[in-house]
Design a protein around this motif. Sequence first.
Motif, PDB file in Angstrom:
ATOM      1  N   LEU A  62       0.831  -1.201   0.000  1.00 50.42           N
ATOM      2  CA  LEU A  62       0.000   0.000   0.000  1.00 50.42           C
ATOM      3  C   LEU A  62       0.866   1.252   0.000  1.00 50.42           C
ATOM      4  N   TRP A  63       1.907   1.259   0.847  1.00 47.60           N
ATOM      5  CA  TRP A  63       2.769   2.434   0.926  1.00 47.60           C
ATOM      6  C   TRP A  63       3.593   2.611  -0.342  1.00 47.60           C
ATOM      7  N   ALA A  64       3.980   1.519  -0.960  1.00 47.09           N
ATOM      8  CA  ALA A  64       4.698   1.618  -2.238  1.00 47.09           C
ATOM      9  C   ALA A  64       3.781   2.197  -3.315  1.00 47.09           C
ATOM     10  N   GLN A  65       2.523   1.765  -3.300  1.00 49.08           N
ATOM     11  CA  GLN A  65       1.550   2.295  -4.259  1.00 49.08           C
ATOM     12  C   GLN A  65       1.322   3.790  -4.015  1.00 49.08           C
ATOM     13  N   ARG A  66       1.222   4.185  -2.763  1.00 47.14           N
ATOM     14  CA  ARG A  66       1.037   5.613  -2.450  1.00 47.14           C
ATOM     15  C   ARG A  66       2.260   6.429  -2.850  1.00 47.14           C
ATOM     16  N   GLU A  67       3.438   5.892  -2.626  1.00 47.10           N
ATOM     17  CA  GLU A  67       4.666   6.585  -3.027  1.00 47.10           C
ATOM     18  C   GLU A  67       4.710   6.764  -4.539  1.00 47.10           C
TER      19      GLU A  67
END
Length: 176
Positions: A62-67
């Motif tokens: 999720l955090w990679a997608q947000r980044e």
Amino acid sequence: MRRTLSSREKTLAMIVGLIVFIGGTYVLGETYVSKRATVNARIVAQKKQLRSMHELLDQGALWAQREQWLQAKQPHLENADTAGVQLLDSVRELARRHTVLLANPTIHPPDPRPNCVSVVLEIETKSPWAPLVELLQELQTPEQFVALESAHISVDPADPTQVFGRFKIARWYAPN
């Protein structure tokens, strides 16, 4: 030279020894209880931190997608001299559409921060409540990277249908 103790002296020595023993036991017990409470609190805090770390690891995708979204959508500061004027122009356009009067605009120079470059604009407004809310709502959509750093709103004493506002508006650009 040693002499034997009388029965009174023996009794007194036993009482003193018992007091020292009980006092020492009490001090050791208190020290043990306080140290144990400290260690238990530290264990609880470390378990909470470990749970948080596991949650972050579980949400890595999720955090990679947000980044990735952030890298694609966040604007880059192309000209530091005109960024404040562009922000002011966009706020003026929105204010005109929502019939909000702007006054006393102040543009601050770009402020480099660890995660972004912030361009800050301070303005004062006067309008009815509903148009001001609509303006602020449209101003802060996620894709614009605009945030209110501070807001002070008060009702006009002469006309209760009007509100005054002092806002510190920031646009966040991608770090250099």
